[in-house]
Design a protein around this motif. Structure first.
Motif, mmCIF file in Angstrom:
data_model
loop_
_atom_site.group_PDB
_atom_site.id
_atom_site.type_symbol
_atom_site.label_atom_id
_atom_site.label_comp_id
_atom_site.label_asym_id
_atom_site.label_seq_id
_atom_site.Cartn_x
_atom_site.Cartn_y
_atom_site.Cartn_z
ATOM 1 N N VAL A 186 4.774 -14.356 10.119
ATOM 2 C CA VAL A 186 4.851 -14.519 11.570
ATOM 3 C C VAL A 186 3.852 -13.607 12.287
ATOM 4 C CG1 VAL A 186 6.351 -14.328 13.596
ATOM 5 C CG2 VAL A 186 7.274 -15.204 11.438
ATOM 6 N N HIS A 187 3.948 -12.311 12.052
ATOM 7 C CA HIS A 187 3.214 -11.354 12.880
ATOM 8 C C HIS A 187 1.741 -11.247 12.527
ATOM 9 C CE1 HIS A 187 6.820 -10.030 14.956
ATOM 10 N NE2 HIS A 187 7.436 -10.180 13.792
ATOM 11 N N LEU A 188 1.415 -11.152 11.256
ATOM 12 C CA LEU A 188 0.003 -11.065 10.895
ATOM 13 C C LEU A 188 -0.722 -12.357 11.220
ATOM 14 C CD1 LEU A 188 -2.283 -9.444 9.675
ATOM 15 C CD2 LEU A 188 -1.605 -10.277 7.408
ATOM 16 N N GLN A 189 -0.077 -13.490 11.015
ATOM 17 C CA GLN A 189 -0.727 -14.763 11.373
ATOM 18 C C GLN A 189 -1.020 -14.832 12.869
ATOM 19 O OE1 GLN A 189 -0.461 -18.592 9.320
ATOM 20 N NE2 GLN A 189 1.703 -18.078 9.001
ATOM 21 N N GLY A 190 -0.015 -14.532 13.679
ATOM 22 C CA GLY A 190 -0.229 -14.586 15.119
ATOM 23 C C GLY A 190 -1.277 -13.605 15.588
ATOM 24 N N ALA A 191 -1.239 -12.388 15.048
ATOM 25 C CA ALA A 191 -2.186 -11.348 15.458
ATOM 26 C C ALA A 191 -3.607 -11.682 15.029
ATOM 27 C CB ALA A 191 -1.759 -10.008 14.875
ATOM 28 N N HIS B 294 0.815 -6.140 16.208
ATOM 29 C CA HIS B 294 1.356 -7.128 15.278
ATOM 30 C C HIS B 294 0.515 -7.281 14.008
ATOM 31 C CE1 HIS B 294 4.372 -8.608 18.165
ATOM 32 N NE2 HIS B 294 3.447 -8.362 19.077
ATOM 33 N N GLY B 295 -0.780 -7.006 14.104
ATOM 34 C CA GLY B 295 -1.647 -7.151 12.947
ATOM 35 C C GLY B 295 -1.649 -5.936 12.050
ATOM 36 N N ILE B 296 -2.070 -4.792 12.596
ATOM 37 C CA ILE B 296 -2.104 -3.561 11.808
ATOM 38 C C ILE B 296 -0.699 -3.204 11.320
ATOM 39 C CG2 ILE B 296 -2.623 -1.103 11.845
ATOM 40 C CD1 ILE B 296 -5.099 -2.918 11.910
ATOM 41 N N ALA B 297 0.275 -3.284 12.203
ATOM 42 C CA ALA B 297 1.658 -2.990 11.796
ATOM 43 C C ALA B 297 2.170 -4.032 10.811
ATOM 44 C CB ALA B 297 2.564 -2.926 13.023
ATOM 45 N N GLY B 298 1.724 -5.287 10.958
ATOM 46 C CA GLY B 298 2.111 -6.311 10.001
ATOM 47 C C GLY B 298 1.564 -6.034 8.613
ATOM 48 N N VAL B 299 0.334 -5.539 8.560
ATOM 49 C CA VAL B 299 -0.263 -5.158 7.271
ATOM 50 C C VAL B 299 0.521 -4.004 6.652
ATOM 51 C CG1 VAL B 299 -2.287 -4.143 6.179
ATOM 52 C CG2 VAL B 299 -2.569 -6.001 7.833
ATOM 53 N N TRP B 300 0.767 -2.967 7.463
ATOM 54 C CA TRP B 300 1.504 -1.811 6.949
ATOM 55 C C TRP B 300 2.906 -2.201 6.490
ATOM 56 C CZ3 TRP B 300 2.621 2.260 4.533
ATOM 57 C CH2 TRP B 300 3.765 3.020 4.793
ATOM 58 N N GLY B 301 3.585 -2.996 7.283
ATOM 59 C CA GLY B 301 4.926 -3.417 6.910
ATOM 60 C C GLY B 301 4.948 -4.224 5.630
ATOM 61 N N SER B 302 3.940 -5.088 5.456
ATOM 62 C CA SER B 302 3.864 -5.888 4.237
ATOM 63 C C SER B 302 3.577 -5.024 3.016
ATOM 64 C CB SER B 302 2.775 -6.965 4.388
ATOM 65 O OG SER B 302 3.083 -7.851 5.450
ATOM 66 N N LEU B 303 2.724 -4.019 3.190
ATOM 67 C CA LEU B 303 2.407 -3.127 2.071
ATOM 68 C C LEU B 303 3.554 -2.175 1.756
ATOM 69 C CD1 LEU B 303 -1.288 -2.126 2.927
ATOM 70 C CD2 LEU B 303 -0.522 -3.798 1.231
ATOM 71 N N SER B 304 4.367 -1.867 2.753
ATOM 72 C CA SER B 304 5.367 -0.809 2.592
ATOM 73 C C SER B 304 6.383 -1.096 1.492
ATOM 74 C CB SER B 304 6.096 -0.560 3.920
ATOM 75 O OG SER B 304 6.874 -1.686 4.296
ATOM 76 N N THR B 305 6.699 -2.369 1.261
ATOM 77 C CA THR B 305 7.644 -2.653 0.181
ATOM 78 C C THR B 305 7.049 -2.305 -1.168
ATOM 79 O OG1 THR B 305 6.970 -4.960 -0.081
ATOM 80 C CG2 THR B 305 8.703 -4.505 1.516
ATOM 81 N N GLY B 306 5.717 -2.366 -1.266
ATOM 82 C CA GLY B 306 5.074 -1.965 -2.512
ATOM 83 C C GLY B 306 5.250 -0.501 -2.819
ATOM 84 N N PHE B 307 5.556 0.289 -1.793
ATOM 85 C CA PHE B 307 5.846 1.713 -1.981
ATOM 86 C C PHE B 307 7.347 1.984 -2.071
ATOM 87 C CE2 PHE B 307 1.776 1.810 0.397
ATOM 88 C CZ PHE B 307 1.017 2.545 -0.509
#
Length: 463
Positions: free
Chosen positions: A201-206, A358-371
């Motif tokens: 949702v967020h990275l696509q829109g951003a 929505h973009g930068i935070a979307g990237v961070w949020g998506s990566l965060s589960t990897g940590f």
């Protein structure tokens, strides 16, 4: 007399129980009913986020454009809802076949029946909630993605652009990434963790917003000849604050509602708690950082910090422990502040900071589960593997990074290409005269604040 009334009330209350005792619902029926009501409520909360976007964007832009910015929210959600019903839902969740992991195909013009849902949308079969409610819930999500995209168009795009790009985004862009991750596509096969849509949702829109911002170019007066940015403040911070509060509340439909169940030992409440912790951390962090950076506590920065944290926790809310939710929100609020400053200085005029929030935070949020993905929660959800900090190595982080990179490149290239063709054929931007006049009057013939505006020669200016 009181005893008689009490007896009558008791009999009235008892009658349905005795009369329909033979039709007493089973546990399975009760579960479906509770889950259905919960997802319906969640869908309404997510749709109500459109009110939050309308207030936030109108308050963050100038008075002469306020009616236009708020009004196009209704228009574009209507376009989105119709296009998603006709084609987008089938492309996103339809059965693409064993050989096709790129896009769904089938179930177009959904008729709301259980028969069509069972036959056409196998990726949604994990929940017994009626297909019509699932459809409404997913429509709300694509509507949010489109609302995010419009941030990059604000205060200078033609109204006609919203019709065409809104339709194409809903049918041509959004379904691909959504299918890859949520519709049984190739990223789902790799175990991509995106519980409620930081990427989908967020990275696509951003990303679509970024493409629009670059093609539309900055608003008049945003930059001096030496490239130094000028502040163009929004006309009403109170509206912006109210908008963020509504969005914060709506997020309790967004994230907890993605469980598609309330009959799950309270897991949706755990997700709500993580969501709230992250939002609070992001807002406080952004305000403190702005205070140190500017010497004043900046309210718009705090609002963006809240939203960025909500965006970031959207992917990870079901996979991380509360302490990690706090960290994710804290980092998101801080990242958004500094990236917003950087983009502005780099000449990217993003009026509502859509890509930073929505973009930068979307990237961070998506990566965060990897940590931070915790083993017990990964086992509970059945998606992916535990994160790096739990001994899972770099596997999940690599999957998350791959999903983010591919999604960003795909959406940016496609959105940029569509908008570039539109720019060359029909034009994207209003004339300079119309932009100076304001889109309220040039596109709609009336102002959102008619009593606050006056004519001065050939120009309309805000008092």
């Amino acid at each position: 007399m009181r005893k008689v009334l009490f007896l009558c009330m008791t009999l009235l209350l008892a009658f349905p129980v005795t009369a329909f005792a033979a039709d007493e619902p089973t546990n399975a029926m009760l579960q479906i009913a509770i889950d259905s009501v919960w997802v319906m409520i969640a869908a309404i909360l997510v749709i109500f986020m459109q009110a939050g976007f309308a207030l936030l964007e109108a308050g963050s832009t100038r008075m002469k454009n306020a009616g236009h910015v708020a009004g196009k929210t209704i228009l574009t959600f209507g376009i989105c809802a119709l296009a998603f019903w006709a084609f987008g839902f089938g492309l996103t969740f339809g059965d693409g076949g064993a050989w096709n992991k790129l896009i769904g195909f089938g179930g177009f013009f959904y008729d709301g029946t259980a028969e069509q849902a069972a036959a056409a949308y196998p990726s949604l079969a994990g929940s017994d909630v009626p297909g019509s409610i699932k459809f409404l819930f997913q429509t709300a999500f694509v509507g949010v993605a489109l609302s995010i995209a419009w941030g990059g168009f604000a205060e200078r795009a033609k109204l006609s652009v919203y019709f065409i790009f809104g339709l194409l985004f809903t049918v041509v862009i959004y379904p691909f990434v959504a299918h890859w991750i949520w519709g049984g596509g190739w990223l789902a096969d790799h175990g991509k963790q995106d519980f409620a849509g930081s990427t989908v949702v967020h990275l696509q829109g951003a990303t679509a917003a970024l493409a629009a911002t670059l093609l539309l170019k900055p608003r008049l007066g945003k930059y001096n000849k030496d490239g130094k940015p000028n502040l163009i403040p929004g006309h009403n911070q109170v509206l912006s604050v109210l908008g963020v509060i509504i969005l914060w509340i709506g997020w309790f439909g967004f994230n907890p509602g993605s469980t598609l169940s309330a009959f799950n030992d309270g897991f949706f409440g755990f997700i709500a708690m993580n969501t709230n912790l992250a939002a609070a951390a992001g807002g406080v962090a952004a305000l403190l950082v702005s205070w140190l950076y500017f010497g004043k506590a900046d309210i718009p920065s705090m609002l963006n910090g809240v939203l960025a944290a909500l965006v970031a926790i959207t992917a990870s809310c079901a996979f991380v422990e509360p302490w990690a939710a706090f960290v994710i929100g804290l980092v998101a609020g801080t990242l958004t502040f500094f990236t917003a400053q950087w983009f502005e200085k780099a000449g990217v005029d993003d009026p509502v900071f859509a890509f930073s929030v929505h973009g930068i935070a979307g990237v961070w949020g998506s990566l965060s589960t990897g940590f931070f993905a915790a083993p017990r929660l990964v086992e509970m959800t059945g998606v992916g593997k535990e994160g790096l900090f739990y001994g899972g190595g770099f596997h999940q982080l690599g999957v998350q990074a791959m999903g983010v990179a591919v999604s960003f490149v795909f959406v940016f290239v496609l959105a940029y290409a569509i908008l570039w063709v539109m720019k060359k054929t029909m034009g994207l931007r209003v004339t300079e005269e119309e932009e100076i006049m304001g889109l309220d009057i040039s596109e709609h013939g009336s102002y959102g604040y008619p009593e606050q505006l006056k004519k001065s020669g050939n120009e309309t200016v805000a008092l």
